[in-house]
Design a protein around this motif. Structure first.
Motif, PDB file in Angstrom:
ATOM      1  N   HIS A 389      33.923  28.610  43.897  1.00  0.00           N
ATOM      2  CA  HIS A 389      33.837  30.042  44.157  1.00  0.00           C
ATOM      3  C   HIS A 389      34.077  30.323  45.642  1.00  0.00           C
ATOM      4  O   HIS A 389      34.851  31.208  46.018  1.00  0.00           O
ATOM      5  CB  HIS A 389      32.450  30.541  43.723  1.00  0.00           C
ATOM      6  CG  HIS A 389      32.386  32.012  43.587  1.00  0.00           C
ATOM      7  ND1 HIS A 389      31.919  32.811  44.591  1.00  0.00           N
ATOM      8  CD2 HIS A 389      32.730  32.842  42.570  1.00  0.00           C
ATOM      9  CE1 HIS A 389      31.982  34.072  44.206  1.00  0.00           C
ATOM     10  NE2 HIS A 389      32.466  34.122  42.980  1.00  0.00           N
ATOM     11  N   GLN A 390      33.423  29.542  46.482  1.00  0.00           N
ATOM     12  CA  GLN A 390      33.541  29.729  47.926  1.00  0.00           C
ATOM     13  C   GLN A 390      34.977  29.492  48.377  1.00  0.00           C
ATOM     14  O   GLN A 390      35.528  30.283  49.146  1.00  0.00           O
ATOM     15  CB  GLN A 390      32.585  28.755  48.643  1.00  0.00           C
ATOM     16  CG  GLN A 390      32.439  29.011  50.117  1.00  0.00           C
ATOM     17  CD  GLN A 390      31.906  30.419  50.407  1.00  0.00           C
ATOM     18  OE1 GLN A 390      30.936  30.851  49.789  1.00  0.00           O
ATOM     19  NE2 GLN A 390      32.564  31.146  51.307  1.00  0.00           N
ATOM     20  N   ALA A 391      35.596  28.412  47.884  1.00  0.00           N
ATOM     21  CA  ALA A 391      36.960  28.092  48.292  1.00  0.00           C
ATOM     22  C   ALA A 391      37.917  29.203  47.852  1.00  0.00           C
ATOM     23  O   ALA A 391      38.831  29.575  48.591  1.00  0.00           O
ATOM     24  CB  ALA A 391      37.389  26.749  47.705  1.00  0.00           C
ATOM     25  N   PHE A 397      40.570  35.307  51.628  1.00  0.00           N
ATOM     26  CA  PHE A 397      40.404  35.806  53.003  1.00  0.00           C
ATOM     27  C   PHE A 397      41.678  35.535  53.808  1.00  0.00           C
ATOM     28  O   PHE A 397      42.183  36.397  54.513  1.00  0.00           O
ATOM     29  CB  PHE A 397      39.188  35.136  53.650  1.00  0.00           C
ATOM     30  CG  PHE A 397      38.881  35.639  55.024  1.00  0.00           C
ATOM     31  CD1 PHE A 397      37.981  36.686  55.206  1.00  0.00           C
ATOM     32  CD2 PHE A 397      39.503  35.091  56.144  1.00  0.00           C
ATOM     33  CE1 PHE A 397      37.707  37.161  56.488  1.00  0.00           C
ATOM     34  CE2 PHE A 397      39.239  35.565  57.428  1.00  0.00           C
ATOM     35  CZ  PHE A 397      38.326  36.603  57.596  1.00  0.00           C
ATOM     36  N   LEU A 398      42.201  34.309  53.658  1.00  0.00           N
ATOM     37  CA  LEU A 398      43.425  33.949  54.385  1.00  0.00           C
ATOM     38  C   LEU A 398      44.559  34.898  53.994  1.00  0.00           C
ATOM     39  O   LEU A 398      45.319  35.377  54.847  1.00  0.00           O
ATOM     40  CB  LEU A 398      43.831  32.499  54.076  1.00  0.00           C
ATOM     41  CG  LEU A 398      42.874  31.384  54.506  1.00  0.00           C
ATOM     42  CD1 LEU A 398      43.430  30.019  54.121  1.00  0.00           C
ATOM     43  CD2 LEU A 398      42.628  31.439  56.027  1.00  0.00           C
ATOM     44  N   PHE A 430      38.568  31.972  38.955  1.00  0.00           N
ATOM     45  CA  PHE A 430      39.880  32.425  39.451  1.00  0.00           C
ATOM     46  C   PHE A 430      40.049  33.916  39.188  1.00  0.00           C
ATOM     47  O   PHE A 430      40.528  34.666  40.029  1.00  0.00           O
ATOM     48  CB  PHE A 430      41.020  31.666  38.741  1.00  0.00           C
ATOM     49  CG  PHE A 430      41.222  30.253  39.226  1.00  0.00           C
ATOM     50  CD1 PHE A 430      40.921  29.895  40.535  1.00  0.00           C
ATOM     51  CD2 PHE A 430      41.743  29.273  38.375  1.00  0.00           C
ATOM     52  CE1 PHE A 430      41.115  28.589  40.983  1.00  0.00           C
ATOM     53  CE2 PHE A 430      41.943  27.976  38.815  1.00  0.00           C
ATOM     54  CZ  PHE A 430      41.625  27.631  40.125  1.00  0.00           C
ATOM     55  N   GLN A 431      39.632  34.337  37.987  1.00  0.00           N
ATOM     56  CA  GLN A 431      39.808  35.754  37.636  1.00  0.00           C
ATOM     57  C   GLN A 431      38.918  36.654  38.484  1.00  0.00           C
ATOM     58  O   GLN A 431      39.384  37.644  39.054  1.00  0.00           O
ATOM     59  CB  GLN A 431      39.496  35.972  36.156  1.00  0.00           C
ATOM     60  CG  GLN A 431      40.614  35.481  35.251  1.00  0.00           C
ATOM     61  CD  GLN A 431      40.165  35.321  33.811  1.00  0.00           C
ATOM     62  OE1 GLN A 431      38.981  35.450  33.502  1.00  0.00           O
ATOM     63  NE2 GLN A 431      41.111  35.037  32.930  1.00  0.00           N
ATOM     64  N   ALA A 435      41.658  34.930  43.010  1.00  0.00           N
ATOM     65  CA  ALA A 435      42.349  33.933  43.826  1.00  0.00           C
ATOM     66  C   ALA A 435      43.589  33.448  43.084  1.00  0.00           C
ATOM     67  O   ALA A 435      43.627  33.463  41.859  1.00  0.00           O
ATOM     68  CB  ALA A 435      41.420  32.766  44.102  1.00  0.00           C
ATOM     69  N   ASP A 436      44.580  33.047  43.856  1.00  0.00           N
ATOM     70  CA  ASP A 436      45.789  32.505  43.257  1.00  0.00           C
ATOM     71  C   ASP A 436      45.574  31.000  43.061  1.00  0.00           C
ATOM     72  O   ASP A 436      45.424  30.270  44.054  1.00  0.00           O
ATOM     73  CB  ASP A 436      46.974  32.769  44.204  1.00  0.00           C
ATOM     74  CG  ASP A 436      48.300  32.312  43.594  1.00  0.00           C
ATOM     75  OD1 ASP A 436      48.266  31.557  42.599  1.00  0.00           O
ATOM     76  OD2 ASP A 436      49.359  32.707  44.137  1.00  0.00           O
TER      77      ASP A 436
END
Ligand code: C2E
Ligand code: CA
Ligand code: CA
Length: 578
Positions: A389-391, A397-398, A430-431, A435-436
């Motif tokens: 989740h954090q990653a 964020f990036l 992911f959903q 995040a991609d």
């Protein structure tokens, strides 16, 4: 119709009269002869004979001379009530409905009372009928409150009560009691994912298996959701527990056959001994628990016997475990990142997420200080989800801050693959984080793959379809099975730092690293060298066309903010060059 009435349906109801006066027997014989129900009356004048008759399971109803007059009668009354299995007792008194009579019924558990002075056939039959009915209700209540509803095994309270009794007997006869605490590993997950119905089936099947190893059901109890207690009494030496352990090993190595297919669950058995290691009930229970946690270190069916001196070591581990549970709730975990660079350009192209624990009193803890405990206790599963989740959030964020969208990699432990919800939960993460998956890479070791090959392969395939990629971590330290490399959609190979360290100093290692690089390239895999600390090592890797490198030479694991600053600097350099 209850079992009890089924048993007595074809034979007279057996009454045992316990009375010091033989004339009382004559009195009751008259009643029995005139009664509509068929009775068989026996008489004894003392408590010891009554105890023997009870022990022989001969009695249906006990007619007991006023027990308030004799202490031992009170004991007998109590005896008939332990375990809820005993016989209904009608107390014979002089006074009807006196407070003494009520006390006998309510406090000591007599099922009814009968006044000798006002004895009639009607009162006699009514008392016996009422006593049997009340007794039956009490037995049912007892059954419910002392047994586990799902499996029918004794519950914790009942089991502990029996264990206490066994300890007293062992003490008196200089024997041993062995306690086995059996934990069904992974049961909670199965229960949550496959549903409680199947979970209950597994528990019932477990009890059936355990009963095969025991002389009677009284030796067994379900002491918590997925834990069972087994007591073996009357042992002369500790070795006598071995046949039972072997039998358990054999039985639990077999998969559970469920309507939806087979499922294999490991189990961990902790063993403690009275009076060898434990001197009382509390110690015996605690030591079995400690030994069980020790057994959990080993996957599959395993056991561990408590050894003196294990307490202090384990109590520290326990407090670490409790602290870690709290850490998960209180946000004390941190995900650090170590940059990974392109060997040719030395530009950061990825970063490996490495967990840290900001402990409130012990400072920043490294993974080797808590990951083994998290794996042993299964806490690695929720921890792992926190990391993913954090990653994912950091990857977003990036993207949103227009920083280089490098790949963030996540370490997966073998334990996480035994979670049947792994793919589904990762997909959901992911959903929800949007995040991609193409920005996420997972690292796993060969031993993790070997432990749960089928499920791991399935998982890798499903997540690869979503766009994530997989790297084989610590290559060279595990089985190094090339079959795996060919079969699985693994696209990256990380050469373990122990090889990289030696690559420039010793002939053999140089050849091995070169071979690893060319093997990976033949399989169209990208090669990453880990633990690069010196410029010489980097030169060597460049010479043999290793693709990426990671190590202290390029950066230590750092917090996400520092990684962002580093990426920002890299972006700035690009702009100014451009
Ligand atoms: P790993 O996956 O092999 O991670 C690389 C380890 O090597 C890291 O240790 C890193 O700090 C260290 N390292 C990196 N470059 C160098 C170098 O140039 N020289 C030397 N000597 N060491 C270097 P760290 O952070 O202590 O992590 C240790 C292990 O803990 C990791 O080994 C990984 O197996 C595990 N781990 C860390 N984070 C996680 C996580 O989130 N989940 C799981 N399941 N395991 C994790
Ligand atoms: Ca790793
Ligand atoms: Ca590694």
């Amino acid at each position: 119709m209850s079992n009890e009435s089924q048993q007595t349906v074809n034979r007279p109801l057996r009454l045992l009269l316990v009375h010091p006066n033989p004339r009382a027997q004559a009195l009751f014989q008259i009643l029995v002869a005139r009664a509509e129900t068929a009775y068989e009356l026996s008489w004894c004048c003392d408590i010891d004979s009554a105890r023997t008759a009870l022990a022989m399971d001969w009695v249906d109803v006990l007619l007991l001379h006023n027990p308030l007059r004799e202490e031992r009668s009170v004991d007998l009354l109590k005896l008939t009530n332990t375990d809820g299995s005993a016989v209904p007792v009608v107390v014979l008194g002089r006074l009807l409905r006196s407070s003494g009579g009520r006390e006998l019924i309510h406090k000591m558990g007599a099922a009814d009372y009968l006044s000798i002075l006002q004895l009639s056939l009607d009162a006699f039959e009514k008392a016996i009928h009422t006593a049997r009915e009340r007794h039956q209700q009490r037995t049912i209540l007892h059954q419910i409150s002392h047994h586990d509803i799902v499996t029918g095994a004794a519950n914790r309270q009942m089991f502990v009560q029996r264990l206490q009794h066994a300890l007293q007997m062992a003490d008196a006869h200089q024997k041993r009691v062995v306690l086995l605490q059996l934990n069904l590993d992974g049961f909670q997950k199965v229960n949550d994912s496959l549903g409680h119905q199947l979970g209950d089936d597994i528990l019932r099947e477990t009890v059936q298996r355990l009963l095969l190893t025991l002389p009677s059901a009284e030796h067994l109890g379900r002491i918590s959701d997925n834990q069972f207690g087994i007591m073996l009494a009357d042992l002369d030496n500790r070795e006598q527990v071995m046949p039972t352990l072997y039998q358990l090993q054999r039985l639990f190595n077999q998969p559970y056959l469920l309507p939806s297919g087979q499922i294999s669950l490991g189990c961990s058995i902790g063993v403690s001994f009275f009076p060898d290691t434990a001197h009382n009930l509390d110690e015996l229970l605690r030591q079995a628990g400690i030994a069980m946690h020790e057994a959990k270190r080993h996957p599959g069916v395993s056991h561990h016997m408590f050894e003196p001196g294990q307490d202090s070591k384990t109590s520290e581990a326990f407090s670490l475990e409790a602290d870690f549970r709290r850490a998960l709730r209180r946000n004390e975990l941190r995900l650090y990142y170590q940059p990974r660079v392109d060997v040719r350009t030395e530009e950061t192209v990825a970063a490996e997420g490495l967990i840290r624990w900001q402990h409130p009193t012990r400072g920043l803890l490294m993974p080797n200080e808590f990951i083994p405990m998290a794996e042993r206790t299964g806490l690695i599963v929720p921890m792992g989800y926190w990391v993913i989740h954090q990653a994912c959030q950091d990857a977003n964020f990036l993207r949103h801050h227009r920083l280089p969208q490098i790949q963030l990699s996540i370490n997966l432990s073998f334990r996480q693959f035994s979670d049947p919800m792994l793919t589904r939960t990762i997909t959901r993460i992911f959903q929800t984080t949007q995040a991609d998956p193409r920005n996420i890479e997972f690292e796993l070791t060969e031993s993790a793959m070997m432990k749960n090959e089928q499920q791991t392969t399935q998982c890798i395939k499903e997540l690869t379809e979503l766009g994530a990629c997989f790297a084989l971590d610590d290559f060279g330290t595990g089985y190094s099975s090339f079959a795996h490399l060919q079969r699985l959609p693994l696209t990256r190979l990380k050469i373990d730092k122990s090889f990289v360290k030696e690559a420039t100093s010793c002939g053999d290692n140089e050849i091995i690293v070169r071979a690893m690089i060319s093997l990976a390239h033949n399989l169209r895999m990208l090669v990453v060298a880990e633990g690069v600390e010196t410029p010489e090592q980097l030169l060597f890797l460049r010479q043999y066309r290793c693709d990426q490198a990671q190590g202290f030479l390029f950066g230590r694991p750092q917090c996400f903010e520092d990684l962002c600053r580093m990426l920002e600097g890299q972006q700035y350099r690009h702009l100014s060059i451009g």
